[in-house]
Structure formats: C-alpha cells, structure tokens
Design a protein around this motif. Structure first.
Motif, PDB file in Angstrom:
ATOM      1  N   SER A 228       0.842  -1.190   0.000  1.00  0.00           N
ATOM      2  CA  SER A 228       0.000   0.000   0.000  1.00  0.00           C
ATOM      3  C   SER A 228       0.886   1.252   0.000  1.00  0.00           C
ATOM      4  O   SER A 228       2.128   1.159   0.066  1.00  0.00           O
ATOM      5  N   TYR A 230       0.820   5.766   1.242  1.00  0.00           N
ATOM      6  CA  TYR A 230       0.144   6.918   1.857  1.00  0.00           C
ATOM      7  C   TYR A 230       0.747   8.173   1.237  1.00  0.00           C
ATOM      8  O   TYR A 230       1.973   8.382   1.277  1.00  0.00           O
ATOM      9  N   HIS A 243       1.344  -0.634  14.863  1.00  0.00           N
ATOM     10  CA  HIS A 243       0.541  -0.379  13.664  1.00  0.00           C
ATOM     11  C   HIS A 243       0.186   1.103  13.490  1.00  0.00           C
ATOM     12  O   HIS A 243      -0.798   1.451  12.830  1.00  0.00           O
ATOM     13  N   THR A 244       0.983   1.952  14.114  1.00  0.00           N
ATOM     14  CA  THR A 244       0.811   3.400  13.947  1.00  0.00           C
ATOM     15  C   THR A 244       2.115   3.988  13.416  1.00  0.00           C
ATOM     16  O   THR A 244       3.202   3.712  13.958  1.00  0.00           O
ATOM     17  N   ASP A 258      -2.693   5.718  10.881  1.00  0.00           N
ATOM     18  CA  ASP A 258      -3.061   4.329  11.178  1.00  0.00           C
ATOM     19  C   ASP A 258      -2.712   3.478   9.959  1.00  0.00           C
ATOM     20  O   ASP A 258      -3.285   3.654   8.881  1.00  0.00           O
ATOM     21  N   SER A 260      -2.841   0.109  10.023  1.00  0.00           N
ATOM     22  CA  SER A 260      -3.527  -1.197  10.078  1.00  0.00           C
ATOM     23  C   SER A 260      -4.640  -1.250   9.037  1.00  0.00           C
ATOM     24  O   SER A 260      -5.114  -2.336   8.680  1.00  0.00           O
ATOM     25  N   SER A 261      -5.073  -0.076   8.590  1.00  0.00           N
ATOM     26  CA  SER A 261      -6.122  -0.025   7.570  1.00  0.00           C
ATOM     27  C   SER A 261      -5.500   0.110   6.185  1.00  0.00           C
ATOM     28  O   SER A 261      -4.328   0.491   6.044  1.00  0.00           O
ATOM     29  N   ASP A 262      -6.271  -0.186   5.174  1.00  0.00           N
ATOM     30  CA  ASP A 262      -5.797  -0.072   3.800  1.00  0.00           C
ATOM     31  C   ASP A 262      -6.877   0.651   2.977  1.00  0.00           C
ATOM     32  O   ASP A 262      -7.976   0.089   2.786  1.00  0.00           O
ATOM     33  N   PRO A 264      -3.912   3.541   4.372  1.00  0.00           N
ATOM     34  CA  PRO A 264      -3.627   4.103   5.695  1.00  0.00           C
ATOM     35  C   PRO A 264      -4.480   5.350   5.948  1.00  0.00           C
ATOM     36  O   PRO A 264      -4.828   6.094   5.025  1.00  0.00           O
ATOM     37  N   LEU A 265      -4.799   5.599   7.228  1.00  0.00           N
ATOM     38  CA  LEU A 265      -5.726   6.664   7.596  1.00  0.00           C
ATOM     39  C   LEU A 265      -5.031   7.684   8.506  1.00  0.00           C
ATOM     40  O   LEU A 265      -4.428   7.320   9.514  1.00  0.00           O
TER      41      LEU A 265
END
Length: 759
Positions: A228, A230, A243-244, A258, A260-262, A264-265
C-alpha cells in the motif's frame, strides 16, 4: 558603509580559536535512550540532551567527531556515531574510545556488530564486541545505498544506480556470514524520488519518500511485495510502533497515521516545517531538526507539545559586531544576540524566533537590520536580551526569492535579493518601510555602498550601480568575477569573494573597472580587508592574504579546522559564521614599524571618519634630584584614539603642525624638580618644561624666558659688583685706610658672587 583606508598590522604568530557559541547544527541522527537524546548534529558532533523533563530540556555534553556527524545508535553505555569525514566514532562516558576510519553517513548496531552505510553507499559490517578495537568483518558492494535498517543479521537498504532519473530499489541482504554477505531479494519501487529512510516492523517495510510513504510485505525476504501507500508531500522520516506510523514531512510537519487499515488513515497532525527525524517511546514522540520537540502522542488525534530543546545557535550565514555584542543570523531563529565581552566564552543572551531563514545582518548603533527569506526586519537591540521588532518589509516569496544581503546608509537600506534584484528601501520610519527604487539583477549575494555607488555581487559578478538618485538606480558598469558571495573595499579597490576565490578589482574609473589580481581558493563566502591584509572566509576556513601587491596576493596564514560562511572583524579578533559563531585571534595587536606614512591601528570595516588624533600624555615617574636624561626623538606609531589629559596637566604650549603631548608636572616643592625620562607619546617629541623654576645647566637649553632671567640676574650682579668695587676705591682714596688684607678678601668675594647666584 565607507571604504576602508589602508592599515598596517602585525599578524599573530599562530591563528588561534578563542571561543565558540554552544551551537548545534542541523540534527541528522537521533536516538533516545533512558531519558537522554543522542543527536548526530553535523559539525557540532555528538550532542547529548537531557529530555527526562520535557519542559526542562538541557544539553548534557558533546563530543567532537571530526566534522560531520550524520548517524547515531546506542548499545548499552556505548554510543556509535557515523561521521562523513572521520568514519565510525565509538564513544563511552563522553570520550572517544575507538574508531574505524571508513567515512560513513549511517550506523545501526545489532548483536555486537555495527553496520555502516558508507559515503559511497556500500554496507560495512564492523565487529565492535571490544569497542576500543573495532575490526572489519565484511562488506557488501551496494549501489548507492540511501538508507539502512537492521533486524538481527538481516540488512534492509534502499539504493539506486546513481544516474539521473534512476529508480530506487528495496534490497534485503543476509549478513549471517558477514565475510560473505548475500542478497536475499530485491524489488524496484518504480520511484525516482529520494528515499528519506526505511523502517521495518512486523515483517513490513515502510519507506519514506518524496510522495509520502510506501508499504512492502517482507515476510518472504526472497520475494518482497508492494502492499500500500500513503500520499504526503516530501516525507523525510518514518517511525512505526503498534501499527501506527509517525511521519515527518518537510512541508506538512508531523503526522500520525493508522497503518492497520488499507489505505492508511490520517489520525492527527501538528503542522510545522522542516522536521527531519522522529522516534517514539512510551507515548512520547521526539521530533528533531534544528532542535528537539517533545510531543505527547497518547491522543493520536491531537499531538501536544510538552517541551522543546532550542539550541543556543544553529547554522549561521551572517555575523555583525558592535561593542560587546555580536549579532548572528542563518536559520529560522532569525536573530541571535551573543555577548562577546569575554571572547573565550561567547554566550547567546537573546534571540528572536520565526519561520523564515535569515541570510544577512547589519548593526547600526542600537538598530539591527536582517535580510531573510520572506521578510526584511528592523530590530531595536537597546536591550540585547530582548530584541524588539520595529518593522518588517515583505520580500517577494521565499527560498530562491530570499533577501540575501543588506547595507544601510543613514535612513536608506540597500537590499540584494535572489529574484527581485537590487532594492532601495526607505527605513526612516521602521514601522512603515517603503521601497523607493529598484534595479533588476538576479541572485544578488552581497552589497557594499560608498558615496553614491553601490557595489553588488551576484551570479553575474561585480556590478556598479549609481544610487545618487535612490528612486532611479542606474547601471555604471559590470565586471565578470564569476558567481560571487561577498564584497568589501579599501580606497579605490574592491575585493570580491566568490566560487573561485578572491578577485581584486580597481574601481578608480567606475565606468571601466578592471581586475588587477586573483587569489585562488575554493568557495570563498566572505571577505574583510584590514590594512594590506584580506581575511577570507570559505570552505578552506579562514585565510589571511597579503594584498599589498594586488597583482600578486600571497597567503600569510590560515585556520582550516572549520568551513565558514561569513566574517566580521573588530580589533584583533575575527568573528566567523559557521554552526553558531567562532572567535579567532588573527593578529596580536602589535603594530608594524611605520613605512612611508605613520602607522595607524587596525580599524573595523566601515568606521566613521576619525577625529584628529591627540596623543596620550606620558605619566612622569616620581621626582628625583638627578638631572634628566633627554628622551628619544624617534616618534612611536600614533594611536587613533584621542586621550583626555590628567586633571593636573597644565595647558600645552602653542601647537606646531604636529601637536606635542602635554606633560604632567609634579607638585611644586622647595627642592629643584627633575623630570624622569619619559617615552614620548606616539607621533610626538618631548616638549620643554613649562615650570618657571630654573633647571640645572643642560637640563633645559633653549628656553628664551629662562635665558632672559639668567641675563637679568647676571646684569644686576655685575652692577652690584661694580658699585661695591667703586665704593671700596672711593673709601680707600678718601680715608687712606690700609686695609690691604681685607681689600683683597672683599675683591675675591665679589668676583665669585655671580657664579654662586647661578645655582
């Protein structure tokens, strides 16, 4: 400022560094362990900072590492510093205990082995089990490695082939057998952007890049794969925990993401500029660039500043001195005020912070003028500890549009900028600065104004501009001196510091200036001239050059332990802009013998016109009955400062073309006064005494009043003798007395009287 007159000085036997501000360069490497932040701070070396109490941060100690600390890691009580000049420096308890000489810009320690990223991009494995005797275990010939991260014996690097437009690759190398490292896997990022750093956590690699950060799955080292990304502008450094991701950006500041999401947030951010490094420990983030910010990141949506370490000095481009204070500029602090009353320990006592890079500074009385990117500042420094902004003028943009130089004459400031050319500003009202004139000239780097002529150095060389009418500056002439940085002058000669060294230009005919001499030295950044000596700052440090023969300038001496960005001179000291400021003794203050004209003391650049020099009066020694010894007639060099006579000094005699120094007389006594031999004041001869008391023979000679008194006394004595002799003769003849014996005695007495009266 006016052009300097020629002076004669005596150079010190050895140039010596007297003191430095406790400055900190840009922080290139950061490691926080047990409440101490260890920073690789470029020219400042290793600087240890106490961050246990974020609101009371302070420097603990520092160690010079050779000139270019770029990376740092800590294992136990040993600190490892990668220095681009001197190689790996191993430090324990504040002292260097071992070193490995391969120049390097990155280091990480794992299992008793230090992995180095060399200047050329290769990866070295160094055995540091015994820190005092590091030994090479093996080397991997990488292709321009840009970053490095180590997990056990696996090394992750990002590299390119070095050509323009080359893509960056993620490489995974097995160093389990350090003498024969093996490439396990590689993957192209398809990016041509520089990689800020690589961080590996939980079989995942994160790469900070010019477009944000990329995420790769490295669970199988032989087959890494893209996961991924960002997007963020110019990410310079990334740190990941739980995971941060904690991200530093050159333009957006500090962000929490974050991963851990895809995709990233974004969770939260703290807007700032030019953040370089980040490390997170126990809910606290340490963010470094020109200092260290300590942030509370437990609430990820709202990172909060807990405290910061602001070093007392940073990268310095310009320096100006006046009295007991130096004013330095160069980074986003805009202005620092340094107490230089003790040259051995210059101390920052005041500053003004900002968000713009400052480039040049000039001080006039209690007013300081600063040229910077975005703004031209006017400060009141009557209270040095608290510089106060009197006014600002917005320059056109930032970075390539910086105001880069300034010279102030009266109420007019002459400012050189990188894109807006040469500007003339009315600063008579600092709160309402106005531009009154402009001349288009790109990349102005230095300005010197004398009379109605401005001497401006730029990428075009030296340009002479007529500023007799400030609203309409006009070109006089131009000399191609190459890309130039600094300028000063003496008489009808201009000295230009530039990329190829010092260029000497005769401007006696402003419409047709001519180059009369050159002194080759790389990357000269500034120049000052005192007498027949040019002091040059640059990549070679400080160089003193004899320019008495402009066509053949000759190196006298130098100080090459640091590169300098600018120079100011006051008295026998040079104040050098680098990381903070250094004070160097450049001559010993002893004046050379006079040559064709009387010697004068060293002057600082652009002095006011001096008043006529009145030599200082000598202090007489206690009176003694011995006759005086005549003083030497050879005059000593004049000192330019006028001297105030002592309260008991009588008025001096009527001055001749060179006024002699008045003599201080001792209190009158019954006994004859004898003056002790006195060394004449510079440029004088010993004057005759003004005391009415007659001196012994040979002690005065030539005083007409004294001679007249002596002649009168002799005349009176002679009349008395003749009268007495006539009286004796009359008495003898009248009375016929036979006083033969008495007569002879009286005659002898009368004959000796005049000589006795001369005493």
């Amino acid at each position: 400022m006016v052009l300097l007159s020629l002076l004669y000085v005596s150079v010190a036997a050895e140039l010596s560094l007297l003191g430095q501000t406790k400055a900190v360069d840009v922080i290139y490497g950061l490691k926080v362990v047990g409440g101490t932040a260890y920073t690789a701070a470029g020219a400042s070396g290793l600087v240890a900072v106490d961050v246990k109490k974020p609101d009371e941060t302070k420097e603990l100690w520092r160690v010079e590492t050779g000139g270019g600390a770029r990376g740092v890691d800590v294992a136990g009580d040993v600190v490892y510093v990668a220095d681009r000049g001197s190689g790996l420096q191993i430090i324990q308890k504040g002292s260097v205990v071992g070193q490995y000489s391969e120049p390097c810009i990155g280091v990480q320690v794992s299992g008793g082995v230090a992995y180095l990223r060399s200047n050329l991009g290769d990866v070295f494995a160094i055995d540091v089990a015994d820190p005092t005797t590091p030994e090479l275990l093996g080397k991997y010939n990488e292709s321009f490695a840009e970053s490095l991260f180590v997990v056990d014996t696996t090394v992750y690097t990002t590299a390119s082939n070095g050509s323009n437009g080359a893509t960056r690759d993620l490489n995974i190398i097995d160093f389990s057998n350090p003498s024969s490292p093996v490439l396990l896997g590689s993957l192209s990022t398809n990016l041509t952007y520089h990689i800020g750093n690589i961080f590996v956590d939980d079989d995942t690699a994160y790469l900070a890049t010019g477009v944000g950060f990329l995420i790769f799955d490295v669970a199988d080292p032989s087959s890494p794969s893209f996961r991924s990304r960002y997007d963020s502008d110019f990410a310079s450094n990334i740190y990941v925990a739980n995971h941060t991701a904690y991200l530093n950006s050159n333009t957006r500041g500090f962000s929490i993401v974050d991963v851990s999401s895809d995709p990233p947030l974004l969770l939260g951010e703290r807007v700032a500029t030019q953040n370089r490094l980040v490390q997170v420990e126990g809910g606290v983030a340490y963010v470094a660039s020109n200092g260290i910010e300590v942030l509370d990141v437990r609430t990820t949506s709202n990172p909060t500043l807990l405290g910061e370490f602001k070093p007392p000095g940073g990268f310095t481009r310009g320096v100006a001195v006046s009295g007991d204070f130096a004013y330095i500029v160069g980074d986003k602090t805009v202005l620092r005020v340094v107490d230089i009353s003790n040259p051995l320990a210059p101390t920052v006592v005041g500053s003004y912070g900002g968000t713009t890079w400052a480039r040049a500074v000039q001080v006039v009385g209690s007013t300081v003028y600063v040229a910077s990117c975005r703004y031209f500042f006017v400060f009141d420094v009557s209270t040095p500890q608290k510089p106060r902004v009197l006014g600002t003028y917005r320059t056109n943009g930032m970075f390539t549009y910086c105001a880069s130089s300034v010279d102030v004459i009266g109420t007019v400031a002459y400012v050189g900028t990188h894109s807006d050319g040469f500007e003339v500003l009315d600063v008579s009202s600092p709160s309402n600065i106005k531009r009154v004139g402009k001349y288009d000239l790109s990349r102005c780097n230095g300005v010197l104004v004398s009379g109605t002529t401005a001497y401006v150095v730029s990428s075009r060389g030296l340009t002479l501009i007529d500023v007799g009418t400030p609203s309409a500056p006009m070109l006089i002439s131009n000399v191609r001196t190459g890309t130039s940085q600094g300028v000063t002058g003496s008489g009808t000669t201009i000295y230009v510091a530039g990329r190829t060294g010092l260029t000497i230009v005769d401007v006696s005919t402003p419409s047709a200036p001519s180059i009369v001499g050159n002194f080759a030295t790389p990357q000269a950044t500034g120049v000052k001239v005192v007498g027949e000596i040019a002091l040059i700052s640059g990549s070679e440090g400080l160089q003193l050059v004899d320019v008495s023969n402009p066509s053949a300038p000759t190196l006298i001496d130098g100080y090459s332990k640091s590169a300098f960005n600018g120079i100011a001179v006051m008295g026998n000291l040079a104040y050098m802009a680098e990381v903070g400021m250094s004070v160097i003794e450049v001559w010993n203050g002893t004046l050379a013998p006079p040559t064709a004209e009387p010697t004068v003391a060293p002057m600082t650049p652009a002095p006011p016109t001096p008043a006529p020099a009145t030599p200082a009066p000598p202090t007489p020694a206690p009176a003694t009955p011995a006759p005086p010894t005549p003083a030497p007639s050879t005059p000593a060099p004049r000192t330019p400062a006028p001297a105030t006579p002592a309260p008991s000094t009588p008025a001096p005699p009527t001055p001749s073309p060179r006024t002699p120094a008045p003599r201080t007389t001792a209190p009158a006594t019954e006994a004859p006064r004898t003056a002790s031999p006195a060394t004449p004041a510079p440029g004088t001869s010993v004057p005759a005494t003004t005391s009415p008391t007659l001196s012994p023979a040979g002690g005065n000679g030539g005083d007409k009043k004294t001679l007249a008194i002596v002649l009168i006394v002799l005349g009176v004595a002679l009349v008395l003798v003749i009268s007495m002799a006539a009286g004796v003769w009359w008495w003898k003849n009248k009375y016929g007395g036979g006083g033969g014996a008495n007569e002879v005695a009286m005659g002898e007495t009368s004959k000796t009287l005049p000589s006795e009266r001369q005493v």
